[in-house]
Design a protein around this motif. Structure first.
Motif, PDB file in Angstrom:
ATOM      1  N   ILE A  34       0.851  -1.193   0.000  1.00  0.00           N
ATOM      2  CA  ILE A  34       0.000   0.000   0.000  1.00  0.00           C
ATOM      3  C   ILE A  34       0.886   1.242   0.000  1.00  0.00           C
ATOM      4  O   ILE A  34       1.828   1.339   0.804  1.00  0.00           O
ATOM      5  N   VAL A  35       0.605   2.185  -0.880  1.00  0.00           N
ATOM      6  CA  VAL A  35       1.232   3.501  -0.832  1.00  0.00           C
ATOM      7  C   VAL A  35       0.224   4.484  -0.254  1.00  0.00           C
ATOM      8  O   VAL A  35      -0.916   4.573  -0.730  1.00  0.00           O
ATOM      9  N   LEU A  36       0.642   5.220   0.779  1.00  0.00           N
ATOM     10  CA  LEU A  36      -0.152   6.310   1.335  1.00  0.00           C
ATOM     11  C   LEU A  36       0.594   7.603   1.042  1.00  0.00           C
ATOM     12  O   LEU A  36       1.636   7.887   1.650  1.00  0.00           O
ATOM     13  N   ASN A  37       0.091   8.368   0.108  1.00  0.00           N
ATOM     14  CA  ASN A  37       0.748   9.595  -0.342  1.00  0.00           C
ATOM     15  C   ASN A  37       0.313  10.758   0.533  1.00  0.00           C
ATOM     16  O   ASN A  37      -0.866  11.132   0.551  1.00  0.00           O
TER      17      ASN A  37
ATOM     18  N   ARG B  16       0.676  17.454  -8.162  1.00  0.00           N
ATOM     19  CA  ARG B  16       2.026  17.171  -8.653  1.00  0.00           C
ATOM     20  C   ARG B  16       2.474  15.742  -8.324  1.00  0.00           C
ATOM     21  O   ARG B  16       3.201  15.130  -9.092  1.00  0.00           O
ATOM     22  N   THR B  17       2.055  15.230  -7.203  1.00  0.00           N
ATOM     23  CA  THR B  17       2.612  13.955  -6.729  1.00  0.00           C
ATOM     24  C   THR B  17       1.736  12.750  -7.016  1.00  0.00           C
ATOM     25  O   THR B  17       2.223  11.620  -7.049  1.00  0.00           O
ATOM     26  N   CYS B  18       0.431  12.961  -7.226  1.00  0.00           N
ATOM     27  CA  CYS B  18      -0.468  11.824  -7.385  1.00  0.00           C
ATOM     28  C   CYS B  18      -0.166  11.016  -8.638  1.00  0.00           C
ATOM     29  O   CYS B  18       0.002   9.791  -8.565  1.00  0.00           O
ATOM     30  N   GLU B  19      -0.110  11.663  -9.784  1.00  0.00           N
ATOM     31  CA  GLU B  19      -0.039  10.921 -11.045  1.00  0.00           C
ATOM     32  C   GLU B  19       1.157   9.983 -11.127  1.00  0.00           C
ATOM     33  O   GLU B  19       0.988   8.798 -11.471  1.00  0.00           O
ATOM     34  N   PRO B  20       2.393  10.428 -10.812  1.00  0.00           N
ATOM     35  CA  PRO B  20       3.513   9.487 -10.918  1.00  0.00           C
ATOM     36  C   PRO B  20       3.415   8.323  -9.943  1.00  0.00           C
ATOM     37  O   PRO B  20       3.760   7.181 -10.283  1.00  0.00           O
ATOM     38  N   LEU B  21       2.923   8.572  -8.739  1.00  0.00           N
ATOM     39  CA  LEU B  21       2.776   7.479  -7.779  1.00  0.00           C
ATOM     40  C   LEU B  21       1.618   6.559  -8.161  1.00  0.00           C
ATOM     41  O   LEU B  21       1.723   5.335  -8.048  1.00  0.00           O
TER      42      LEU B  21
END
Length: 348
Positions: free
Chosen positions: A69-72, A79-84
């Motif tokens: 699970i990744v919790l961003n 800026r950070t959502c799409e690449p992750l």
């Protein structure tokens, strides 16, 4: 295999989530761009850290090896959502974040079919944005299945974190948002204002803001008209309306850089202030015949709720295997999920 990776762990909310995760025995991997800050955080917690930026997909993939699970927690999430998110789709890892940005909810929702195919959960907005408001909207939909209009409002005491302040500044240039007849449309800053009644009977003036439920509440409930409000002093509302005429300036890169730099100097509320400051959430629905229903929630400070709500969702995904796809809080956890979080009370 590590259960969860927290990206942006050295940020204000990331630190709170990391500390509580350790208390719950989760032992997350701490990740982000700032090596020194991550080392300072990871060492006393006895946690692993991974340092990486989000410009190189191969580098992201390497650093997500062994993660479930990744919790961003690193904003602005635009800026950070799409690449992750893309890395999670490639590597079949659940993606969570604590965003409140409408554009991010839309981006994640568009990944629904891919997430279904890969068997992963894509779930933005696991915190105060938008767990209590989404659950309240779903409760109201149950009470009035034929509702055509939904109003949500909240009062969030305690002050913003640096990340929240920067995100708010970025949002000023985009104007307001509301959902009208099923479509998200642009509206002026501080488009409408109204009064909400607090638990103690006092009145609070609130103004429309582009809160995430403008997007998510329609997905959760199908209600085609949604407005979201935040309580503010009258002077602040007046200043917001003046900014309508300066939007072109607010979108300029040098102005954004300056304002976000100033916003980033915000310290965020300390533990004592978080404990002393609560929030209230209001919801109202109306049907075509004009019949109305309303509910309200008392909640702890928004950051405290974000920690509890996010980790509760992480624990749910570790213990269960839901079908892949895009989820809102009420669709994955049920409309009563918020009522099981510490310090939350339904006021009626």
């Amino acid at each position: 295999m590590h259960p969860v990776l927290i990206y942006g762990a050295n940020g204000y909310t990331g630190k709170l989530i990391a500390a509580e995760a350790c208390k719950r025995g989760l032992k997350p991997v701490l990740a982000g761009r700032n090596r020194d800050a991550l080392d300072k955080l990871a060492e006393p917690l006895k946690l692993t850290r991974r340092v990486f930026e989000l410009g190189d997909p191969a580098e992201i993939d390497r650093n997500l090896d062994g993660i479930r699970i990744v919790l961003n927690c690193a904003g602005p999430f635009s800026r950070t959502c799409e690449p992750l998110l893309e890395a999670c789709l490639r590597k079949q890892i659940h993606y969570l974040d604590i965003t409140g940005e409408i554009e991010v909810f839309e981006l994640c929702h568009h990944a629904h079919k891919r997430a279904q195919h890969e068997g992963i959960v894509v779930f933005p907005g696991t915190g105060f944005d938008v767990v209590p408001t989404d659950c309240l909207a779903a409760m109201l939909k149950q009470r009035m299945p034929d509702a055509t209009h939904l109003i949500l409002g909240f009062e969030a005491a305690g002050g913003p974190s640096p990340g929240t302040a920067r995100t708010s500044v970025a949002g000023l240039a985009m104007g307001g948002r509301a959902r009208v007849n099923g479509e998200v449309v642009e509206v002026p800053l501080a488009w409408k204002s109204r009064q909400f009644t607090r638990e103690d009977g006092s009145q609070r003036t609130a103004v429309t803001i582009p809160w995430g439920d403008v997007y998510t509440a329609f997905v959760s409930t199908g209600i085609a008209n949604v407005e979201t409000y935040m309580t503010m002093p009258e002077k602040t509302i007046t200043n917001m309306r003046r900014l309508r005429y300066l939007r072109w300036m607010l979108s300029l890169a040098p102005i954004q850089k300056f304002l976000q730099g100033r916003a980033g100097q915000t310290a965020g509320p300390d533990e004592r202030r978080r404990q002393r400051s609560g929030s209230q959430v209001w919801g109202e629905v109306r049907n075509a015949a004009g019949r109305e229903a309303s509910l309200s929630l008392a909640t702890p400070n928004g950051y405290s709720l974000t920690v509890a709500a996010s980790l509760g969702i992480v624990e749910h995904l570790l213990a269960n295997t839901p079908a892949g796809g895009y989820y809102t809080p009420s669709l994955l956890m049920g409309e009563d999920y918020v009522l099981g979080l510490p310090g939350v009370r339904l006021l009626g």
